[in-house]
Scaffold this active site. Structure first.
Site, PDB file in Angstrom:
ATOM      1  N   GLY A 196     -15.905   0.994  -3.798  1.00 57.37           N
ATOM      2  CA  GLY A 196     -14.998   2.026  -4.270  1.00 57.37           C
ATOM      3  C   GLY A 196     -15.645   3.388  -4.380  1.00 57.37           C
ATOM      4  O   GLY A 196     -15.167   4.250  -5.121  1.00 57.37           O
ATOM      5  N   GLY A 197     -16.741   3.586  -3.664  1.00 57.76           N
ATOM      6  CA  GLY A 197     -17.444   4.867  -3.696  1.00 57.76           C
ATOM      7  C   GLY A 197     -18.700   4.844  -4.538  1.00 57.76           C
ATOM      8  O   GLY A 197     -19.521   5.759  -4.464  1.00 57.76           O
ATOM      9  N   LEU A 198     -18.881   3.790  -5.323  1.00 61.62           N
ATOM     10  CA  LEU A 198     -20.046   3.717  -6.217  1.00 61.62           C
ATOM     11  C   LEU A 198     -21.353   3.771  -5.440  1.00 61.62           C
ATOM     12  O   LEU A 198     -22.310   4.450  -5.851  1.00 61.62           O
ATOM     13  CB  LEU A 198     -19.977   2.434  -7.053  1.00 61.62           C
ATOM     14  N   LEU A 199     -21.403   3.091  -4.299  1.00 59.39           N
ATOM     15  CA  LEU A 199     -22.651   3.002  -3.539  1.00 59.39           C
ATOM     16  C   LEU A 199     -22.981   4.282  -2.768  1.00 59.39           C
ATOM     17  O   LEU A 199     -24.058   4.392  -2.189  1.00 59.39           O
ATOM     18  CB  LEU A 199     -22.599   1.816  -2.576  1.00 59.39           C
ATOM     19  N   SER A 249     -13.781  -2.939   0.507  1.00 59.33           N
ATOM     20  CA  SER A 249     -14.552  -2.152  -0.459  1.00 59.33           C
ATOM     21  C   SER A 249     -16.053  -2.273  -0.227  1.00 59.33           C
ATOM     22  O   SER A 249     -16.819  -2.578  -1.143  1.00 59.33           O
ATOM     23  CB  SER A 249     -14.206  -2.562  -1.898  1.00 59.33           C
ATOM     24  N   PRO A 250     -16.521  -2.026   1.008  1.00 53.99           N
ATOM     25  CA  PRO A 250     -17.949  -2.174   1.312  1.00 53.99           C
ATOM     26  C   PRO A 250     -18.838  -1.155   0.602  1.00 53.99           C
ATOM     27  O   PRO A 250     -20.046  -1.357   0.514  1.00 53.99           O
ATOM     28  CB  PRO A 250     -17.995  -1.978   2.834  1.00 53.99           C
ATOM     29  N   TYR A 294       0.838  -1.198   0.000  1.00 46.35           N
ATOM     30  CA  TYR A 294       0.000   0.000   0.000  1.00 46.35           C
ATOM     31  C   TYR A 294       0.877   1.253   0.000  1.00 46.35           C
ATOM     32  O   TYR A 294       1.719   1.441   0.885  1.00 46.35           O
ATOM     33  CB  TYR A 294      -0.928   0.029   1.208  1.00 46.35           C
ATOM     34  N   GLY A 305     -23.243   7.042  -4.358  1.00 47.14           N
ATOM     35  CA  GLY A 305     -23.967   7.834  -5.345  1.00 47.14           C
ATOM     36  C   GLY A 305     -23.212   9.056  -5.823  1.00 47.14           C
ATOM     37  O   GLY A 305     -23.714   9.808  -6.664  1.00 47.14           O
ATOM     38  N   LYS A 306     -21.977   9.246  -5.319  1.00 45.07           N
ATOM     39  CA  LYS A 306     -21.275  10.490  -5.637  1.00 45.07           C
ATOM     40  C   LYS A 306     -20.864  10.586  -7.105  1.00 45.07           C
ATOM     41  O   LYS A 306     -20.778  11.686  -7.649  1.00 45.07           O
ATOM     42  CB  LYS A 306     -20.049  10.658  -4.748  1.00 45.07           C
TER      43      LYS A 306
END
Length: 351
Positions: free
Chosen positions: A215-218, A211-212, A58, A220-221
């Protein structure tokens, strides 16, 4: 923050949210400077968090180094997990990558130096190199446990059949047991429902899911034009590629509007509902870059979704079971003597 045992094969108590610190550092060109990382670290501790998850690769080692600078005052009160396989260098070499015993020992020594500690509480084998025998990996992990360099071990991003075989080999040969598995899991990515999640339940392995929020998709941004990791990293990201993806995001946003909560809270609370029904421990790894994002994640801890809403999210996000599960579902009534309605089955099922 509440706490859970790390699976049924350990007595280690960890917080229900693990703090993933992949974004501690800027080696990837996207992440947190030291001051921002410290604010996130301190806020997580204030909320009762005690489980930190990083990896040698990382930010090309910066994540471990930055975490090592922060943990010294609280080292004995926290659980530090890191990983090995891909190495920390920007330019990987044959000798310093893969699952071999040689790279295992080298990687652990390097991680200990970066983390400024004398032991790693939990070491994940980060990825499979598809060639190193499972016996070599397990014996190497056992040697490190006996030497006190690591305390517990688990597999990350491995197929279920390899994890199950490794679990049995460790038991039969008296080696240190695997205590957990790590894999991607969320409303948008539920492939683990086929094999990995049932395996973890059956074997008593903790499931640390990453990734709960997809990756940010959920959150809505991305629909609002925000970029986040999509722009900053260009990877570890999911987009609305299918009608199902769009339907899932729609459902999460609609649920948030209905409850007066953010989509992120809904997505994390759905995982919380799954964890409460599980027969093993499901630990959600959150990876906020800012304190604001972290505080928004924490709001989900107090959100209990109505069962009808959980059912709705389950339904819209479900995936096809595939072979052989669909065939087994069709034949199950006969396997129950043609009278499934008269048989009281336990909540736990062997998949």
């Amino acid at each position: 923050m509440r706490y859970r045992l790390l699976g049924r094969k350990s007595g280690l108590r960890v917080s229900e949210f693990a703090l993933g610190v992949a974004l501690f550092g800027t080696g990837w060109g996207y992440g947190s400077e030291h001051a921002d990382a410290r604010r996130v670290f301190d806020r997580y501790l204030e909320a009762g968090g005690n489980f930190f998850d990083t990896a040698d690769g990382y930010q090309f080692g910066q994540s471990e180094s930055m975490l090592g600078e922060l943990i010294a005052p609280v080292r004995d009160d926290i659980v530090v997990a890191t990983k090995y396989s891909g190495g920390a260098s920007k330019d990987p070499t044959l000798a310093k990558t893969g699952n071999s015993r040689k790279n295992l020992v080298y990687s652990v020594e390097q991680s200990l130096q970066r983390l400024k500690t004398d032991r790693i509480d939990l070491l994940w084998v980060h990825h499979s190199d598809n060639v190193t025998p499972t016996e070599e990996i397990l014996r190497g992990l056992d040697d490190l446990v006996r030497a006190g360099k690591i305390l517990y071990a688990g597999f990350s991003n491995f197929p279920a059949w390899r994890i199950a075989r490794a679990d049995l080999l460790a038991e039969l040969r008296g080696w240190s047991p695997l205590v957990g598995v790590q894999f991607e899991y969320s409303l948008i990515e539920r492939s683990a429902d086929r094999e990995l999640m049932p395996m973890a339940e059956a074997l008593g392995l903790a499931a640390a899911v990453w990734s709960p929020l997809g990756g940010g998709l959920l959150t809505g941004k991305y629909r609002n034009g925000e970029q986040g990791r999509l722009q900053g990293m260009g990877r570890v990201i999911r987009t609305e590629k299918t009608e199902r993806d769009a339907a899932v995001v729609d459902a999460v946003i609609d649920a948030g509007v209905q409850l007066g909560k953010s989509p992120a809270e809904v997505a994390l609370a759905w995982l919380g509902a799954k964890a409460r029904k599980s027969t093993t421990s499901i630990i959600t790894i959150i990876g906020p870059r800012t304190v604001e994002q972290l505080d928004n994640n924490f709001l989900a801890l107090d959100l209990a979704l109505p069962q009808d809403l959980v059912d709705r999210l389950d339904q819209v996000s479900q995936i096809a079971p595939g072979v052989p599960f669909e065939v087994n579902a069709e034949t199950l009534p006969r396997m129950l003597g043609g009278r499934p309605h008269l048989v009281d089955l336990p909540a736990f099922k062997v998949a």
